[in-house]
Design an enzyme around this catalytic site. Structure first.
Site, PDB file in Angstrom:
ATOM      1  CG  HIS A   1       0.726   6.453  -0.344  1.00  0.00           C
ATOM      2  ND1 HIS A   1      -0.701   6.867  -1.067  1.00  0.00           N
ATOM      3  CD2 HIS A   1      -0.229   5.586   0.332  1.00  0.00           C
ATOM      4  CE1 HIS A   1      -2.052   6.966  -0.999  1.00  0.00           C
ATOM      5  NE2 HIS A   1      -1.512   6.251   0.292  1.00  0.00           N
TER       6      HIS A   1
ATOM      7  CG  HIS B   1      -1.867   1.125   1.392  1.00  0.00           C
ATOM      8  ND1 HIS B   1      -2.902   1.205   1.569  1.00  0.00           N
ATOM      9  CD2 HIS B   1      -1.325   2.531   2.203  1.00  0.00           C
ATOM     10  CE1 HIS B   1      -3.620   3.070   1.641  1.00  0.00           C
ATOM     11  NE2 HIS B   1      -3.027   3.323   1.832  1.00  0.00           N
ATOM     12  CD  GLU B   2       1.278   3.916   4.076  1.00  0.00           C
ATOM     13  OE1 GLU B   2       1.538   4.364   2.928  1.00  0.00           O
ATOM     14  OE2 GLU B   2       0.653   3.403   4.403  1.00  0.00           O
TER      15      GLU B   2
END
Length: 693
Positions: free
Chosen positions: A476, A472-473
């Site tokens: 980004h 997820h990170e």
């Protein structure tokens, strides 16, 4: 000469290379800001001067250069404040926070600058500007209006006071959560109380105790220490003790009344409501949504309630199964909040014949990173390599991303939980992409997680949820680093609507359920054997285990946030119990499990009180509609189809904030978003319907 040397030695004034973390000291902050704020103020005055032409080159570009230097320096300080807290750094940060806030508020209210941007917008030159610059100008005009540029005295001054106070309150909220988390320890000297706890969790607790010079095992409220107890410890009283400490952090029920975030929440909400009134909006939620995709608080609430209605039947079945299993198999007749994770794990083991801890033994961090990097290289035709750089802690690693031998981005990876590091996982930018006269300034990202550090001579082990968080990170990070936009204000994550910024991150999570990827990043910590396909199939079968309950939990948080910020009024400030009452109302409406009366979830809800998600927490679910629909294209065209990967890179990741997010979505998908893929991925079958756009 001495002054020049001092400036040269100050790492916060270094803008030609990477941050010099090893040279940093809190005492550098004040003199650096003296210089940088003065430079930015001079640039602002010159840009706003009536004699300065209203052209991009004459005022917008020089102003951006000066404010970028200030933003990068203060960003480095803010990053260190989050990952390397110390009394000296905290004091220095808090001492400078008001003047930094004051500068940005003054810039946002500068009537001369506002007039310059309006003149540029209305000039013939505007149509000839590149699309990215036109987008920056439009964003600037919007932000000036939201920043109080149209206010007159005394409202201008009151708006500035509100900004400064809110910045201080947000900082204090986060400090209280960190301090309350650090303050609690529980020492156990009876091994029988640890029954059920995995070996690695015991070893971590033993190591924690030894480091503190105490006997037995020490548990903390750091998530890698806390959650294994909630999930595996058979001792119900032990689970209750940790649960009670965790959910009363930074509240009036916590061990230290000085860390109570309750008054901060009330004051913050009142100030946000007053800010909205000054700006002419019905509520702070309306203010928050101006730069987002969602059109109104009512539309967001409608979306959340619709999602809750779709998830609730599934969640009710989840809860009924949990209650029956707890009663029939575990002898727990009344299920309490501190039982949920424990009973859920036992039910999953019984139903699917595996445990999260069994899976965890296969996810060694080095191997997971190899698999993640391999996927990125495969999808987006880039190469990721380790590189040397100064870091803020010995555990931090640094990498570069190249395409065809050309540097396109770099990132720091800080994986392990520490007492001096705020909890959670996040990505932030250290530097944005920008075209300079001397060449291309490449983006640099901070990627931060909080997993258990290695114990003994074994590598760090990640749960599958930890792996999902890392992906997820990194999503980004990809959004920030793979951009091809050369204008700082809309490159990478800059200028992207807040409720669309989660699209790449949630998109990346899907690959954690693809066998080819999972197999490539697993090796048992003892045998080095890859994860067996049979075990992965069990994980897949359990993928939507309690997905209804999990969906409702996110809806609960999002609905509480949106109602809080759309309904709060001055009258609410006089009612100490109003916040809890509203949360109780939301739970009555959407939840299938209600925590005990002493639960003070809101007091550590840092996303909305110390982060950027105020009246924006719904973004996770809103963007999940977009991300699931984007991933459906990979499912339709081939998960590792290079053409699909390149299209996603070109239309979503590369574009940054240079155009509205809905346009980027349509360019990739060829249509408006639909909710079908999200419901299918979560095991909730429904007829075709369209998501809000």
């Amino acid at each position: 000469m001495a002054q020049t040397l001092a400036a040269h030695d100050n790492p916060l004034l270094n803008f030609t290379g990477l941050p010099r973390f090893e040279a940093f000291s809190p005492e550098h902050i004040a003199p650096a800001l003296d210089e940088l704020i003065a430079q930015a103020q001079t640039a602002m005055d010159l840009a706003a001067h009536p004699d300065t032409p209203a052209t991009w080159e004459a005022f917008a570009s020089p102003l951006e250069a000066a404010t970028e230097r200030l933003g990068r320096a203060w960003g480095m300080v803010g990053h260190l404040n989050g990952v390397a807290d110390s009394p000296e750094l905290r004091a220095a940060y808090n001492a400078q926070l008001p003047r930094v806030t004051e500068f940005w508020t003054a810039l946002g209210q500068n009537a001369g600058l506002f007039a310059k941007y309006k003149a540029l917008r209305n000039a013939a030159e505007f149509a000839a500007l590149p699309a990215a610059r036109r987008r920056i100008v439009d964003n600037a005009l919007r932000d000036f209006r939201l920043g109080g540029a149209e206010l007159v005295s005394p409202h201008r001054e009151r708006y500035a006071e509100l900004q400064e106070r809110q910045a201080a309150l947000g900082q204090k909220f986060g400090e209280n959560v960190l301090d309350a988390t650090k303050a609690f320890t529980l020492d156990i000297d009876d091994a029988s109380r640890l029954s059920g706890l995995p070996d690695d969790a015991r070893a971590a607790a033993r190591q924690e105790a030894e480091s503190a010079g105490v006997q037995g095992w020490r548990f903390t409220l750091q998530f890698p220490s806390y959650f294994p107890v909630m999930q595996y410890a058979q001792d119900r009283a032990l689970r209750e003790t940790l649960y009670r400490a965790y959910v009363t952090r930074a509240s009036e029920l916590g061990a230290n009344a000085a860390l109570d975030n309750g008054p901060i929440i009330s004051e913050t909400l009142s100030m946000r409501a007053e800010e909205a009134t000054l700006l002419g909006y019905p509520s702070f939620a309306d203010v928050s949504l101006v730069p987002k995709m969602a059109e109104s608080p009512a539309r967001v609430i409608e979306f959340l309630r619709d999602l809750a209605a779709r998830a609730k039947p599934s969640a009710q079945r989840d809860m009924a199964e949990l209650n029956a299993f707890a009663s029939d198999k575990l002898g727990i007749k009344t299920l309490m909040s501190w039982d949920l994770a424990y009973v859920s794990e036992r039910l999953k083991e019984a139903r699917y014949a595996f445990s999260d801890n069994e899976v965890k033994q296969y996810f060694q961090l080095p191997r997971v990173l190899e698999g993640l990097f391999g996927l990125i290289q495969r999808l987006f035709d880039v190469q990721i390599q380790a590189e040397q750089a100064q870091v803020w802690h010995p555990d931090v690693r640094f990498y570069r991303i190249e395409r065809a031998g050309e540097l396109i981005g770099q990132f720091y990876l800080d994986m392990y939980a520490r007492p001096s590091k705020r909890p959670g996982a996040w990505m932030d930018d250290a530097r944005g992409r920008k075209r300079l006269e001397t060449g291309l300034q490449t983006p640099v990202a901070y990627l931060t997680c909080n997993v258990q550090a290695p114990i003994g001579d074994k590598p760090a082990l990640l749960s599958h949820d930890d792996v999902i968080t890392l992906f997820h990170e990194f999503g980004h990070g990809l959004h920030h680093m793979l951009t091809r936009i050369d204008e700082l204000g809309v490159s990478g994550i800059s200028g992207v609507e807040w409720d669309a910024v989660e699209l790449p991150s949630q998109f990346m999570e899907n690959f954690c359920w693809e066998w080819d990827i999972v197999e490539s990043m697993t090796a048992h910590v003892d045998t080095q054997a890859p994860l067996p396909r049979a075990l992965f199939d069990k994980m897949l079968a359990a993928k939507n285990f309690q997905s209804g309950m999990q969906t409702l939990r996110q809806v609960e948080f999002a609905l509480f946030d949106m109602r809080l910020h759309s309904e709060w009024s001055a009258a609410d400030s006089a009612q100490p119990g109003r916040i809890q009452a509203l949360l109780d109302e939301v739970r009555t409406e959407v939840a299938v499990t209600v925590p005990p009366e002493f639960n003070r979830f809101q007091n550590s809800f840092s996303h909305i009180f110390a982060g950027g998600y105020a009246a924006g927490y719904y973004s996770y679910k809103w963007a999940e509609v977009l991300s699931a629909d984007c991933y459906a294209a990979f499912e339709e065209e081939g998960v590792f189809n290079p053409a699909t990967g390149q299209r996603f890179l070109q239309e979503i990741l590369s574009m940054g904030g240079s155009r509205p997010a809905i346009e980027s979505f349509r360019a990739f998908r060829g249509r408006d978003p639909q909710i079908d893929a999200l419901l299918r991925h979560n095991g909730m079958v429904t007829e075709t319907s369209h998501a809000p756009a």
